[in-house]
Design a protein around this motif. Structure first.
Motif, short mmCIF file in Angstrom:
data_model
loop_
_atom_site.label_atom_id
_atom_site.label_comp_id
_atom_site.label_asym_id
_atom_site.label_seq_id
_atom_site.Cartn_x
_atom_site.Cartn_y
_atom_site.Cartn_z
N PHE A 261 -74.43 11.50 58.40
CA PHE A 261 -73.60 10.36 58.75
C PHE A 261 -73.20 9.67 57.45
N LEU A 262 -71.89 9.54 57.23
CA LEU A 262 -71.35 8.96 56.00
C LEU A 262 -70.63 7.67 56.34
N ILE A 263 -70.94 6.60 55.62
CA ILE A 263 -70.27 5.32 55.84
C ILE A 263 -69.92 4.71 54.49
N ALA A 264 -68.74 4.12 54.40
CA ALA A 264 -68.26 3.52 53.15
C ALA A 264 -67.59 2.20 53.45
N GLU A 265 -67.65 1.28 52.46
CA GLU A 265 -67.18 -0.07 52.70
C GLU A 265 -66.74 -0.70 51.39
N ALA A 266 -65.69 -1.50 51.45
CA ALA A 266 -65.22 -2.29 50.31
C ALA A 266 -65.10 -3.74 50.75
N ASP A 283 -61.86 -24.68 46.79
CA ASP A 283 -61.20 -24.02 47.91
C ASP A 283 -62.25 -23.49 48.87
N GLU A 284 -61.79 -23.09 50.04
CA GLU A 284 -62.71 -22.57 51.05
C GLU A 284 -62.98 -21.08 50.80
N PRO A 285 -64.24 -20.69 50.59
CA PRO A 285 -64.54 -19.29 50.28
C PRO A 285 -64.47 -18.40 51.50
N GLY A 286 -64.30 -17.11 51.25
CA GLY A 286 -64.26 -16.13 52.33
C GLY A 286 -64.49 -14.73 51.80
N THR A 287 -64.67 -13.79 52.72
CA THR A 287 -64.87 -12.38 52.38
C THR A 287 -64.06 -11.52 53.34
N ILE A 288 -63.30 -10.59 52.79
CA ILE A 288 -62.59 -9.58 53.58
C ILE A 288 -63.27 -8.23 53.34
N THR A 289 -63.61 -7.53 54.41
CA THR A 289 -64.30 -6.25 54.31
C THR A 289 -63.58 -5.20 55.13
N ASP A 327 -65.61 9.58 64.14
CA ASP A 327 -65.17 8.63 63.12
C ASP A 327 -65.16 7.21 63.64
N GLY A 328 -65.12 6.29 62.71
CA GLY A 328 -64.94 4.88 63.02
C GLY A 328 -64.26 4.18 61.85
N LEU A 329 -63.40 3.25 62.15
CA LEU A 329 -62.76 2.41 61.14
C LEU A 329 -62.98 0.96 61.51
N TYR A 330 -63.22 0.11 60.50
CA TYR A 330 -63.48 -1.29 60.82
C TYR A 330 -62.94 -2.21 59.73
N GLY A 331 -62.72 -3.44 60.14
CA GLY A 331 -62.34 -4.51 59.23
C GLY A 331 -62.91 -5.82 59.73
#
Length: 476
Positions: A261-266, A283-289, A327-331
């Motif tokens: 099982f392979l999973i990758a993320e940025a 400013d207001e902080p945030g994270t996009i993944t 497979d799976g894709l996420y954001g």
């Protein structure tokens, strides 16, 4: 993302969030039952000399060894809907030891972790709800089991980290910082992953043999990839052996021969370091993944057999068509939307997460969740956190098609699966450092995706369920 502490979950300091990235959510709870949550305080600070009467904890800490215990108990009741009215109590003792191998043994940039659970009691989903999104992320069969056991090496001035051993993906991948507040398991490791992957994937209560590489080119960016054994418990050996937790009761199967099982993320974190002259955030902080996974195994069609007929057809071979891989894709996004004046750690954060998988070989093909948390909402309760979250898991076209085929073939008007959704509201009260109580309310639409109630002889679907309860947590 910064520093040389282990990069998974609770070993993080105050400036890092769930998953080890910069803390961009002000609404993270004081402590949560999720493996990826951050525990920022301990009851030891309230006990004075009694918190470390022999001095052993301080001695070990001075030599790079930190041990901790996190005791959590959930009391939950099904007050309406589900399969029956009942209440359950489930508890978990989390035992964790981290070692800085540089201070302990002169091994520069290296860290070690071992974590184990003692799980007791009964889970409400298994007993009374039969939902896909398990009511409590503590829920598992009673057992003493190993969770993680790994060594991590920092390289390139701490920009590169390589972890090897038994690892759980839900401590670092697919983690929303704001969502760690909530009790339902889907706000940690989402329903789509836990339902579609063999044995639920390398997530609580399972770790799996793995190697994880994380690269931090600067303070804003992180890239990570993990390669795991693809079935932590191993495949079922017989028709009456369906429960992966029974196939690996101790977490020590250490399987290496399953398709991987392979999973990758940025992840990109922003505004977490932009401060004015007075030190306050500008400013207001945030994270996009964004991320994705691929499983190299074979997966059965939920509708079609190996001859192209519907599996519901009386003339079907009964052998499902097989597909290569899955497979799976996420954001997802975590965003602080409001901060109390002159306070960086109080205010509101929101999260949104979306995940998709192929609809021809999976029960769930689309998953969405979102929520808001607010820390310090009430006057004089600056450490308390309140939140509301929702989730939606859509049953795939192949599963819905099989239900339709079955109705046509049999003439029985059984329920057709459609989706499962839920709403959760919770309030975490911090009674003292390391001590919390968390009332919780959940409403679950179409438990199991709209399946027949096994306790109803007429074959009616499981009714929407209302769950009430509370969690108590003690951290040392």
């Amino acid at each position: 993302m910064c520093g040389v502490v282990p990069s998974g979950g609770r070993a993080q300091g105050l400036n890092t969030g769930a998953g080890g990235d910069p803390r961009t959510s002000v609404a993270q709870p004081e402590v949560s039952g999720k493996p990826s949550a951050v525990a920022t305080t301990s009851i030891q600070s309230s006990l004075g000399i009694a918190g470390d009467p022999t001095g052993l904890r301080r001695f070990l800490s001075d030599h790079g060894i930190i041990y901790s215990f996190n005791a959590i108990a959930d009391i939950l009741g099904d007050t309406s809907g589900g399969t029956r009215r009942t209440a359950t109590v489930i508890g978990r003792l989390d035992m964790q030891l981290d070692a800085d191998l540089d201070r302990l043994a002169g091994w520069g940039g290296a860290a070690f972790r071992v974590e184990a659970y003692q799980i007791n009691g009964a889970g409400l989903s298994r007993a009374a709800v039969s939902d896909l999104a398990v009511v409590s992320e503590l829920e598992a069969l009673p057992a003493t089991r190993l969770y993680e056991l790994w060594v991590e090496q920092q390289l390139l001035d701490n920009q590169l980290a390589i972890k090897i051993g038994q690892v759980a993906a839900d401590t670092e991948f697919l983690v929303s910082q704001t969502a760690t507040l909530f009790i339902n398991s889907t706000f940690g490791w989402p329903t789509i992953a836990g339902t579609n992957l063999p044995s639920g994937g390398p997530a609580y209560p399972f770790g799996a043999p793995a190697i994880r590489v994380k690269y931090l080119p600067n303070a804003n960016l992180s890239f990570q990839v993990g390669l795991f054994d693809g079935d932590p418990a191993g495949p079922a050996r017989a028709w009456n052996d369906p429960d992966p937790q029974r196939r690996d009761r101790t977490g020590t199967n250490f399987r290496l021969d399953d398709p991987p099982f392979l999973i990758a993320e940025a992840a990109y974190a922003y505004n977490f370091a932009s401060r004015g002259r007075n030190g306050a955030l500008l400013d207001e902080p945030g994270t996009i993944t964004v991320g994705g996974w691929h499983h190299f195994g074979r997966f059965d069609s939920l509708r079609i057999d190996n001859t192209g007929r519907s599996l519901a057809d009386p003339a079907s071979s009964g052998v499902a068509r097989r597909f290569r891989g899955n497979d799976g894709l996420y954001g997802m996004i975590d965003q602080t939307v409001y901060r109390e004046p002159d306070k960086d750690d109080e205010g509101a954060s929101v999260f949104v997460r979306a995940v998709g998988s192929p609809g021809d070989r999976n029960l769930i093909d689309l998953y969405l969740d979102a929520g808001v948390g607010y820390r310090g909402l009430l006057p004089n309760r600056s450490d308390d956190t309140v939140g509301v979250a929702v989730s939606f898991a859509r049953v795939s076209p192949s599963a819905r098609g099989f239900d339709r085929d079955t109705i046509l073939a049999t003439g029985n008007a059984t329920p057709r699966r459609r989706f499962e959704a839920l709403v959760e509201a919770t309030y975490q009260v911090v009674l003292a450092p390391g001590v919390t109580v968390q009332p919780n309310l959940q409403y679950i639409f179409h438990p199991g995706g709209n399946v027949a109630d096994p306790r109803d002889p007429s074959g009616q679907r499981i009714r929407n369920a209302t769950i009430v309860g509370a969690r108590a947590t003690l951290t040392y």
